[in-house]
Design an enzyme around this catalytic site. Sequence first.
Site, PDB file in Angstrom:
ATOM      1  CG  PHE A 243      12.525  23.352 -27.880  1.00 10.05           C
ATOM      2  CD1 PHE A 243      13.415  23.771 -26.905  1.00 10.05           C
ATOM      3  CD2 PHE A 243      12.789  22.175 -28.563  1.00 10.05           C
ATOM      4  CE1 PHE A 243      14.559  23.034 -26.619  1.00 10.05           C
ATOM      5  CE2 PHE A 243      13.933  21.438 -28.281  1.00 10.05           C
ATOM      6  CZ  PHE A 243      14.823  21.868 -27.312  1.00 10.05           C
ATOM      7  N   GLY A 470      12.014  19.564 -19.385  1.00 11.13           N
ATOM      8  CA  GLY A 470      13.464  19.598 -19.310  1.00 11.13           C
ATOM      9  C   GLY A 470      14.046  20.551 -18.287  1.00 11.13           C
ATOM     10  N   PRO A 605      20.671  27.115  -9.250  1.00 15.11           N
ATOM     11  CG  PRO A 605      22.276  28.176  -7.919  1.00 15.11           C
ATOM     12  CD  PRO A 605      21.057  27.294  -7.845  1.00 15.11           C
ATOM     13  CE  LYS A 606      24.443  19.516 -11.451  1.00 15.58           C
ATOM     14  NZ  LYS A 606      24.685  18.343 -10.610  1.00 15.58           N
ATOM     15  CD  GLU A 679       9.436  30.580 -23.379  1.00 16.36           C
ATOM     16  OE1 GLU A 679      10.143  30.348 -24.374  1.00 16.36           O
ATOM     17  OE2 GLU A 679       8.349  30.002 -23.176  1.00 16.36           O
TER      18      GLU A 679
END
Lengths: 712, 332
Positions: A243, A470, A605-606, A679
């Site tokens: 993050f 990720g 898209p997944k 983001e």
Amino acid sequence: MTAPYMGKPISRVDGRLKVTGTANYAAEQDPPRLAFGAIVRSTIASGRIATIDTAAAAGASGVVTVLTHRNAPRYAGPPHKAMVDPERGEKLRVLQDDRITHQGQPVALVIANTLEEATHAATLVRVTYSAAPAITDIAHARAVLPTQQKTDQGERQSPVQQRGNPQGALAAAEVKVDHQYVIPRENNNPIELHATVAAWEGDRLTLWDKSQWVDNVALEMAAIFGVPPESVRVVSPFVGGAFGSALRTWAHVPLAAMGARVTRRPVKVMLSRREMYYGTGYRPHTTQRVALGASADGRLSAILHEDEQETSTYEEYTEAVLDATRFLHSCPNVYTRHRIKRLNVHTPTWMRGPGEASGVFALECAMDELAVALQLDPVELRLRNEPERDEYRKLPFSSRSTRECYRVATERFGWGRRNPEPRSMRDGRWLIGWGMATATYPSNWAPAAARARLLPDGSAEVSSAASDMGPGTWTSMTQVAAETLGLPMERVRFTLGDSRLPNTPPHGGSMTMASVGSAVQAACRKVRADALARGSEGNDLVAAMRRIGQPVEATVNATPGADAQKYSKHAFGGVFVEVAVDPDLGETRVRRVVGAYGVGRVMNPKLSRSQCIGGMIGGIGMALMEHAVVDPRNGRIPNANLAEYPVPVHADSPPVMDVIFVDEHDPHVNPLGVKGLGEIAIVGIASAVVNAVYHATGKRIRELPVTPDKLL
Amino acid sequence: MHPFILERPTSLAAALAFRAQAGRNDAPAEYIAGGTDMIQLLQEDVRRPDRLVSLAGLLDRRIDVGPQGLRLGAAATMAEVAAHADVVRQYPLIAGALLDSASPQVRNQATMGGNLLQRTRCPYFRDVGYAACNKRNPGSGCSAIGGENRWNAVLGTSEACIAAHPSDLAVALVALDAVVIVRGASGERALPLDDLYRLPAEAPHIETVLQPGEVIAAITVPAGASGLRSHYVKVRDRASFEFAVVAAAVALRMDGARIGEARVALGGVGTKPWRVRQVETALAGSPLEPAVLRAAAARAAEGARGHGHNDFKIELMQRAIVRGIETAGEHA
């Protein structure tokens, strides 16, 4: 040609490695003769080390050495500065002198044969301090203008910005709202703790690190130890979340390298969860004032947005809290002022949606308050203030799909059935509330390089220093490469996370797909063209490679063109939230989130949906739970763990999380037409939750998190 | 982590013989059962025993429900008790409190005895970076008083300590008049769970009346607690896997439309699991009417004292009691 891969919902190419535990993370590296480092940290916020007694620690079982400022090697070169580092100030130079600037600052490194021996011996180091007055109470600290400010897009700007006559327009406005919003400090809490393993061979250093930017770690280590950058190799193929916390090179990284250099053994330093709250960054506490003025028919006439943000005494960290305010909604009179509070804390850092997550929270809560004051639907208020162009930069938007986002999201959500009256919707005992917010985040693009190498057997190896914390870089880059090369995905092997590979910008700011993706595409185009030209087999690349009989390689550096300066480039979205609030006990549960996003081309898209629901859940945590409590008496963080610092668990994840990507073709942002997604996925969520809580209860909470005590 | 010797005695007698100071909080030896709390305390350097005496296999984990009531072996796990069909049917308050506790993984590991003896979540107790904690370092002061004390207690506090007791299970058990069977070198004794815990007073580091070398062997709940209408209310900042901000265990015996007998205990607000008998007295004979319940619940605030960040708990705990009674009353 093979089937197109870009835009397809392809599963992670590294998924099997991850679910079988064979994807190795930094802390899992165990080179021969490994030793373990444990950090001793200060328990005062300001002052000097008076005495430091390492005798007991040095004599403890298994201890190899104890480094303190008295015996640690000096930093060799001038400080390295990168775009992820605050523009002003000097980063922490650990164990270089006796000065203490914040709680948890490293004061010693104990190196031992085992982790247990190291952590035990660390408890035996006796430190006394000459404490100096510390500024640790943010409520009473002075706010000052920062020296200068740089936006996510690299623009320098004054901390005070104004167009028109905002004060006059506010005074004259028919309807106005003027309130203060507070976001407490929030800590980056990836599941994978930060860890570094350092090993020297002569003057060559190898680091296995948790990093979102291996190139930067390599440059910084080279500067600290006075070795050529090419002598440092940083490896970070897998990152278990970050993050933003792994963008910078924190103090434990040079400590591991320092320990390895002194002991002539590889050294592993792993942070504990508690240490993560003192050594790797956090979203800074912000206090924001937003004043909005509007005509009775809901046209914005004035926006005043001021914020105060915490930073350390040694670095001037700022983020673009106020940037979106200047262009998100149309308004002729806008004033923004950014100030900082210098505290005896460690420097804040980027945390998902940095700047926008904070600033848009306050702005979009204020917009909701204005809608209530105007007795206007909050979506309608935004539609009435939809700008035709970026009124701050005075540029056209490369694309902007807010209207379409509102349209599809309201339809999916059933927003038309909303009774605007607070406390009007119920489900049994629960009060139901519906709230919304607009989201935005800049579409960044920075120079990046990639290498594509075709092999005679018709397969390809494509590589770039990039990172994957990720979102799915491993997968999306393989898609781009395979489609561009015209090869099946299983014939293309993409590699990342090694500073020996072609350079990339930081894996943050939602710019990896745009930057690295553009480089991968360009390298693959070039190598394919080169091979076809040499192979003389028409468009048959496999036949061409067979004929050439040896590898063909191309490395391309992709750089934003002049076109990039002609547009204002941002992703936009509309997020809608349903909450249920227990009116007696004050518990809030989020039941539904619908987010519609205009983010240009969606590469996968997944994975993109996964990224968005992760952002939604993160936003729910921001809205309802997250609060790194800073003890105003001494700057410690009493809840530096995952029990008293709650983040959402599965039971907090809404049963319904709808992610909709509206069709958006943007030829201007970058060659791939992607705007970035990581983001924006968290931006706006917290405001939509707070707005929904207001709709449910009639109570306006302006200080996060919305815990039960605030709703009694 | 302080180095320790892990003792794995093969008999309870041997384990008790390690007594030294074991069982007391300032002891050089400590017992470990499921370890879900102890491991954290060791890792954070809060506890520094020289010996860790394992109770694995030495205490029974039987769950017996019969005409005499409920008996829980100290080694029964939270998961086993929560899933036991007779417990669920006859003592749903206990099952409910357990299922509202921790996570499935923790419940699979943590034991009854360990749950009752887990240490406070007061963050100042758990951060050795704070020198002042009377529970950790007797006489050093209390960092929670005057600090960030949203997590702390409003009942049973002293000038020396305001740490809240963390167990949900203990709250339900205290409401049901549970008794702990304590085993020591000289044999067994039984005492009400409510009497196991000491108020912090001047010596918050001594949390129970257990003598050095005593362990909890079993818990019994009298049959009179069976079949009550009950509900465990747990208010917290997230939906699962979190200690209570405020909790209320409520059990009722209805007498027609009126409350015949009420048992009420509170969690998250007391320095020990907090039985509120004055509320129970006020409820006896009352109808299930909001104003009446509200007035009775208000008596829970007698003697309560906030410390700033936790003032809201005094109001919230009353609401939790009302909710518990309403919900229990609905379950005909």
